[in-house]
Write an enzyme that holds these catalytic residues in place. Structure first.
Site, PDB file in Angstrom:
ATOM      1  CG  ASP A 199     -59.033  18.264  -5.294  1.00  0.00           C
ATOM      2  OD1 ASP A 199     -58.727  18.621  -4.290  1.00  0.00           O
ATOM      3  OD2 ASP A 199     -57.878  17.533  -5.895  1.00  0.00           O
ATOM      4  CG  ASP A 330     -56.152  18.932   1.829  1.00  0.00           C
ATOM      5  OD1 ASP A 330     -56.099  17.638   2.171  1.00  0.00           O
ATOM      6  OD2 ASP A 330     -56.421  19.492   0.900  1.00  0.00           O
TER       7      ASP A 330
END
Length: 559
Positions: A199, A330
């Protein structure tokens, strides 16, 4: 170009909260995932990427981790996770975990200790600064809105959080912190996982001094991204991580890297430099952003998409490796964003899949993409759960922006578009749960669901299966060189892939018009075999000139 299993794989991303609920509490869980592994295997998937399932207060849906070596109660137990790993491996698939080490939760024991005292051994695990002139140390904004600095009264200092204030950034300058992270990674690898999706990994190296960003007129906070994206020691840290951890295992690594360029990606993914296997880049995800970022909507221009994807294909042709995606947790649903989710939902979903899966790189399929799931339109902001959406709505409402205008941005770009529960069948709540789902199900599940897709031979699901089978059959799809055709054409995205004597011709009509495809004169062939098309009736025209149908997609093998 060296061959590798992760280059030849297709990855399926699971967002656990929304995938499958086994116990009726409305939240997807590990046992739910286990119950659907045969579905994923049947699609032809090689690798499952599991979004975070670690202990978390759930401020940012699991990306705020309070214990890196335990499982969130909502999802089950470590025994459930261990069963999942065994069952994934028994089916000949691999499992990669999310690695979230730019920040932790503010409820992580390290941070709880760090904020107790400036003398705590954990104080330097995080980034603390004195205020400047009675204000924050810099004018940076958080990616979730507001300041990137939170004042901590107990010690009269501010801590940095590039995301939620409950996600304090870790201080990678501290060797003890890095050692803790490497030990944690080894712990998971020893359990038998097959790699990591990392991430915002290019955010981990922060500058020594926190300078102000360039403030736009009328704004209170500025972007600090030029100081922390691809920061001063990022390559040192990734090479150390590779040396200490990754090089000891045959694993796959992909780094999520907002703001990465092809030149930087070559450094991150060059096999000589020993950092990562591939990166997620975001340039193509910003092509429909206006001047003020993602909520500022503008139409996508096909010429821009062609130029951008081609730039990445060519830049990483000999050094490095691409990841291929239009969807993830996302991003909004690609069929709603780049296709036509009404009249031509099936055709445009297949076209987008063809365009992506025939390129060079590792393709990623996000749950529901393979059945053509669409964006959601809730009337009320109260039905949304994403912290980014909620913060943006509050900020824009306070700035006097009308509700309807804000909602149109959310309908187009909000992260909850991709987080509505997976649509399994036409039973209540799409078969996702027997309880009340944590986020409402898209009401089109009656028509759009996995059961209906599997029973229809011409469905999007079976089209994905065929695309994945073709990748396993033809090396040219994995390793062939890329050439863009018709770069100036306003409607057609066409390209070739070449490996030895094999050449693929990929023709995609990006819109609902019916343009004529004219084969460029330098493309020669003796025979042409149609490998896949998104219309059931086959094309019978000569390749030199083809009348395309709305959202037409075809792949030919030329010899």
């Amino acid at each position: 170009m060296n061959k590798a299993w992760w280059k030849e794989s297709v990855v399926y991303q699971i967002y656990p909260r929304s995938f499958m609920d086994s116990n009726g509490d409305g939240i997807g869980d590990l046992q739910g995932i286990i119950s659907k592994l045969d579905y994923i295997k049947n699609l032809g998937i090689d690798v499952i990427w599991l979004s975070p399932v670690y202990k978390s207060p759930n401020d940012d849906n699991g990306y705020d981790i309070s214990d890196y070596q335990d499982i969130m109660d909502d999802f089950g137990t470590m025994a459930d996770w261990e069963q999942l790993l065994v069952e994934v491996h028994e089916r000949g698939m691999k499992l990669i975990m999310d690695l979230v080490v730019n920040h932790s939760s503010d409820e992580h024991p390290w941070f709880l200790e760090a904020r107790q005292s400036k003398d705590s051994k954990y104080r330097d695990y995080y980034i603390w600064q004195k205020g400047k002139n009675g204000k924050e140390p810099s004018n940076w904004y958080s990616n979730f809105g507001g300041s990137a600095w939170e004042y901590d009264e107990a010690t009269d200092e501010y801590y940095l959080h590039l995301f939620s204030k409950k996600q304090p950034d870790l201080n990678w300058r501290n060797p003890s912190l890095r050692k803790e992270i490497y030990n944690m990674m080894i712990w998971w690898l020893e359990k038998g996982i097959d790699g990591f999706r990392m991430d915002v990994i290019n955010f981990i190296s922060k500058p020594e001094n926190f300078e102000d960003g360039d403030l736009k007129p009328g704004k209170k906070h500025a972007s600090g991204s030029k100081f922390y994206r691809n920061g001063p020691h990022i390559h040192d840290y990734l090479q150390e991580m590779n040396r200490e951890v990754l090089s000891h295992y045959d694993v796959m690594t992909v780094g999520e890297m907002p703001g990465v360029t092809p030149e930087l990606a070559k450094l991150y993914t060059s096999e000589d430099r020993k950092e990562l296997n591939m990166v997620f880049q975001f340039e193509h995800m910003g092509l429909d952003n206006g001047e003020n970022g993602k909520w500022d909507l503008k139409p996508l221009k096909l010429a821009n998409l062609k130029a951008n994807l081609s730039k990445w294909q060519l830049a990483l042709e000999d050094t490095g490796w691409n990841s291929l995606y239009f969807n993830n947790h996302d991003q909004p649903r690609s069929v709603s964003r780049f296709g036509n989710d009404k009249k031509y939902r099936v055709e445009s979903a297949k076209m987008l899949a063809t365009l992506l899966h025939m390129m060079k790189g590792t393709p990623y399929v996000y749950q529901g993409e393979e059945i053509g799931m669409t964006n959601i339109r809730f009337d009320s902001i109260d039905d949304y759960r994403d912290i980014e959406i909620i913060n943006m709505y509050k900020e824009q409402t306070e700035a006097g922006i009308p509700h309807r205008q804000i909602m149109e941005s959310i309908y187009a770009k909000g992260r909850d578009n991709s987080r509505t529960p997976m649509q399994w069948d036409a039973s209540p709540n799409a078969g996702f749960t027997t309880g009340t789902p944590w986020l409402k199900v898209n009401q089109n599940y009656i028509e759009i669901n996995a059961e209906a897709e599997i029973s229809n031979a011409n469905s999007i699901y079976h089209y994905y299966r065929k695309l994945i089978q073709l990748r396993k059959k033809y090396d040219v799809i994995v390793y062939g060189k890329y050439e863009l055709l018709l770069p100036e054409h306003q409607e057609i995205f066409a390209y070739t892939r070449t490996l030895g004597d094999e050449k693929l011709l990929v023709i995609c009509n990006f819109y609902e018009g019916q343009p004529m495809f004219e084969l460029p004169g330098h493309i020669t062939y003796q025979s042409a075999e149609l490998l896949i098309s998104n219309y059931p009736e086959k094309l019978t025209h000569e390749l030199e000139s083809i009348q395309l149908r709305p959202y037409d997609a075809s792949v030919f093998l030329l010899k």
